[in-house]
Write an enzyme that holds these catalytic residues in place. Structure first.
Site, mmCIF file in Angstrom:
data_model
loop_
_atom_site.group_PDB
_atom_site.id
_atom_site.type_symbol
_atom_site.label_atom_id
_atom_site.label_comp_id
_atom_site.label_asym_id
_atom_site.label_seq_id
_atom_site.Cartn_x
_atom_site.Cartn_y
_atom_site.Cartn_z
ATOM 1 N N ASP A 18 -22.662 49.141 97.114
ATOM 2 C CA ASP A 18 -23.243 49.642 95.884
ATOM 3 C C ASP A 18 -22.457 50.892 95.501
ATOM 4 O O ASP A 18 -21.764 51.484 96.350
ATOM 5 C CB ASP A 18 -24.721 49.964 96.119
ATOM 6 C CG ASP A 18 -25.392 50.561 94.907
ATOM 7 O OD1 ASP A 18 -25.184 50.034 93.801
ATOM 8 O OD2 ASP A 18 -26.106 51.561 95.064
ATOM 9 N N ASP A 20 -23.606 53.896 92.960
ATOM 10 C CA ASP A 20 -24.410 55.123 92.872
ATOM 11 C C ASP A 20 -25.301 55.265 94.103
ATOM 12 O O ASP A 20 -26.129 54.398 94.385
ATOM 13 C CB ASP A 20 -25.293 55.082 91.628
ATOM 14 C CG ASP A 20 -24.479 54.906 90.352
ATOM 15 O OD1 ASP A 20 -24.094 55.911 89.756
ATOM 16 O OD2 ASP A 20 -24.227 53.738 89.971
ATOM 17 N N ASP A 177 -28.205 51.595 98.879
ATOM 18 C CA ASP A 177 -29.198 52.653 99.124
ATOM 19 C C ASP A 177 -30.519 52.400 98.412
ATOM 20 O O ASP A 177 -31.345 53.306 98.304
ATOM 21 C CB ASP A 177 -28.641 54.004 98.670
ATOM 22 C CG ASP A 177 -28.572 54.113 97.154
ATOM 23 O OD1 ASP A 177 -27.964 53.223 96.527
ATOM 24 O OD2 ASP A 177 -29.149 55.058 96.592
#
Length: 227
Positions: A18, A20, A177
């Site tokens: 991922d 961000d 995250d």
């Protein structure tokens, strides 16, 4: 590439991340866009730490916290367009790679293990952010939020990344995250790793996500891969 015998994740042929909150701390620039909107409305700025947990949710998260407006509200779409314009104008001011990420990517490159990015951020933002971070030419594949008709937690973005890399989903690992990242990996039948150092969203307890592995720091990925 042959994996070391000690690898916790044997047979991995690519690592997908991922963006961000996993590869890069983009929260300061996202928060900057939200705070400029608050300033325009005569409101004081919010601390970045107040906005950081929802950074992975992009405009939806930022507008929700900064202005108290949700996607179901009639005012949301106009605010979303305003936020995206603000963000596009200054998306590479303070964003940076998380500590350990440069070393991790160097090790992956050195081991001949391809890595790529699968994000829900639209390509018109993803491309410039990756360029600013020096990653655009290094990533073996980049799948943005508008590359396929679906966004995470749907598995299609991860499956498309694997298709472009010519590997089976079980031969890749996805690091993210947010709960949606783990859900997408599970739906794609791909091993998952929760980045406990990231933003974590509204479901911040990674122990409840059913990720295959959890890492407290990017460099712990090396142990999982046996590098």
């Amino acid at each position: 590439m042959p994996q070391a015998v000690s690898a916790v994740l044997p047979g991995i042929r690519a690592v997908l991340f991922d963006l961000d909150g996993t590869l890069a701390d983009t929260a300061p620039d996202l928060a900057g866009a939200a705070n400029r909107m608050r300033q325009r409305r005569g409101l004081p700025p919010l601390p970045v730490e107040r906005l950081r947990p929802v950074a992975s949710a992009g405009a939806r998260g930022m507008i929700g916290v900064a202005l108290g407006v949700r996607p179901a509200d009639s005012a949301f779409e106009a605010l979303r367009e305003e936020f995206l314009a603000e963000y596009a104008a200054a998306l590479d001011v303070e964003s940076r790679l998380f500590d350990g990420v440069p070393e991790l990517l160097d090790r992956l490159d050195g081991a001949g293990l391809p890595w790529g990015v699968v994000t829900n951020k639209a390509m018109r933002f993803t491309g410039p952010v990756l360029e600013a971070l020096g990653l655009a030419e290094r990533a073996a594949v980049v799948i943005a939020g508008d590359t396929t008709p679906y966004a995470k937690p749907h598995p299609q973005p991860l499956l498309e990344a694997c298709r472009r890399l010519a590997i089976e989903p079980k031969g890749a690992v996805y690091v993210g995250d947010d709960l949606r990242d783990i859900q997408a990996a599970r739906a794609a039948c791909m091993p998952s790793v929760a980045a406990a150092y990231g933003y974590l969203g509204e479901h911040g307890d990674v122990s409840t996500w059913s990720a295959d592995h959890v890492v407290p720091h990017p460099l712990r990925m090396l142990e999982l891969l046996g590098l």
